[in-house]
Design an enzyme around this catalytic site. Sequence first.
Site, short mmCIF file in Angstrom:
data_model
loop_
_atom_site.label_atom_id
_atom_site.label_comp_id
_atom_site.label_asym_id
_atom_site.label_seq_id
_atom_site.Cartn_x
_atom_site.Cartn_y
_atom_site.Cartn_z
N THR A 127 0.83 -1.21 0.00
CA THR A 127 0.00 0.00 0.00
C THR A 127 0.86 1.26 0.00
O THR A 127 1.98 1.25 0.54
CB THR A 127 -0.91 0.01 1.24
OG1 THR A 127 -1.54 1.29 1.35
CG2 THR A 127 -0.15 -0.25 2.54
N ASP A 128 0.31 2.33 -0.54
CA ASP A 128 1.03 3.62 -0.52
C ASP A 128 1.11 4.19 0.89
O ASP A 128 1.87 5.13 1.13
CB ASP A 128 0.40 4.63 -1.48
CG ASP A 128 -1.04 4.99 -1.13
OD1 ASP A 128 -1.61 4.41 -0.19
OD2 ASP A 128 -1.61 5.87 -1.81
N GLU A 129 0.34 3.64 1.82
CA GLU A 129 0.36 4.17 3.20
C GLU A 129 1.73 3.99 3.85
O GLU A 129 2.01 4.63 4.86
CB GLU A 129 -0.73 3.51 4.06
CG GLU A 129 -2.10 3.81 3.55
CD GLU A 129 -3.21 3.60 4.56
OE1 GLU A 129 -2.95 3.53 5.76
OE2 GLU A 129 -4.36 3.52 4.11
N TYR A 155 -1.61 -0.33 11.09
CA TYR A 155 -1.83 -1.00 9.80
C TYR A 155 -0.67 -0.73 8.84
O TYR A 155 -0.05 -1.67 8.32
CB TYR A 155 -3.16 -0.53 9.17
CG TYR A 155 -3.25 -0.87 7.69
CD1 TYR A 155 -3.42 -2.19 7.27
CD2 TYR A 155 -3.14 0.12 6.72
CE1 TYR A 155 -3.49 -2.50 5.91
CE2 TYR A 155 -3.20 -0.19 5.36
CZ TYR A 155 -3.38 -1.49 4.96
OH TYR A 155 -3.43 -1.80 3.62
N LYS A 159 2.21 -3.29 7.21
CA LYS A 159 2.38 -3.49 5.76
C LYS A 159 3.81 -3.14 5.33
O LYS A 159 4.38 -3.79 4.46
CB LYS A 159 1.37 -2.64 4.98
CG LYS A 159 -0.08 -3.07 5.14
CD LYS A 159 -0.37 -4.44 4.55
CE LYS A 159 -0.28 -4.47 3.05
NZ LYS A 159 -0.63 -5.81 2.51
#
Length: 344
Positions: A127-129, A155, A159
């Site tokens: 994810t880009d997060e 989260y 990731k």
Amino acid sequence: MGKTILVTGGAGFIGNCFCKLILKERPDWKVVNVDCMTYAANPSTIKNEMNDPRYVFYREDIRRRDGIFAIFEKERPGIVVNFAAESHVDRSIENPGVFLETNILGTQVVMDACRMYGVERFHQVGTDEVYGDLPLDRPDLFFREDTPIRTSSPYSTSKAAADLLALAYHRTYGLPVTVSRCSNNYGPYQFPEKLIPLMINNATHDKPLPVYGEGLNVRDWLYVEDHCRGILSVLEKGKVGEVYNLGGHNEKSNIEIVKIILKELGKPESLITFVADRKGHDQRYAIDPSKAMADLGWQPTTMFKDGIRLTIAWYRENADWLDECTSGEYRNYYDKMYGKRSDK
Ligand code: NAD
Ligand code: TDX
């Protein structure tokens, strides 16, 4: 028969779209879906694929080493794509432990099985997060693959750890790993805890639409099938050991999204309720997808205005699916997350 592709989390929102895409567009591939069916998986999501002779489903948890190894022993997949994860930021703030277990240790188990049985490719869906956030007043900034990892939530931290572990397995053990990092997805079959389906569901039932803070946070939206085509491009054209950002320059503030949904459903803006902000709320996500475009020839094909209409129409036509998701545990979740969340 061509390749056997093992997908983890294939009963969830994006993994299921990916399985459907492979079954449709790679007619000589067999799809093995391994999913333990958490709250985020609805059995109805996979009911059509269950009748396909090229599809096999195993209800198994990626944290269970014996179970995962037994599936690899039997199926001997050539390609493995790891979608399985706890995926909701708000839940990670309430209960981080399961995020670390599934997203990090579960990924380790799947990669250990890949090492043991040998695969052509292990792909980690990221994810880009992991890049943290960008300021709202710097529209010139974008996430590139070399942007430093700087996570905000349990989260995104879990990731990021999984991405780094995957790249470490490549460097240390020579496992043929690729990683993709995608921006926010939307489309059919997304669990109604996430912004777009939650707002569609609430608006449909004339319930308040809980917008965090002032609704000014920006997300970069990508139609789910475009994401899945991006992953397929990485599998077929990507270079082992590389990371690819997937996104479509489609930034919108949350309040814009909510207003588009209300307009499309013919509901009044008076349903909007501003509520207490998310802890550690990331301001803006924005992907620079130029590497994937140049190296893979990938680019999104669904315009937001078309994708959001398709999505809203799908939820209207699949009220039963939505009802299945929102019965039982969902009500407790909703009351806990939103019941006491004071208006701003
Ligand atoms: P989802 O929550 O809809 O689905 C996750 C699936 O994984 C569910 O079917 C669940 O049952 C399964 N699962 C969870 N824990 C498991 C375990 N221990 N063992 C086996 N199966 C398990 O999530 P999603 O939105 O489809 O996201 C899929 C992947 O894509 C995740 O890795 C997520 O981090 C990533 N991602 C999501 C987005 C997004 O906008 N939704 C964007 C970028 C990346
Ligand atoms: O009720 C809400 N009200 C609200 O204002 C919800 C659920 C969300 N929001 C805001 C928070 C975010 O700014 O909307 C934005 C989007 O929220 P989510 O749908 O929870 O997504 P986000 O936190 O951006 O994370 C998503 O994108 C990256 C996915 O859930 C992740 O799995 C993915 O990695």
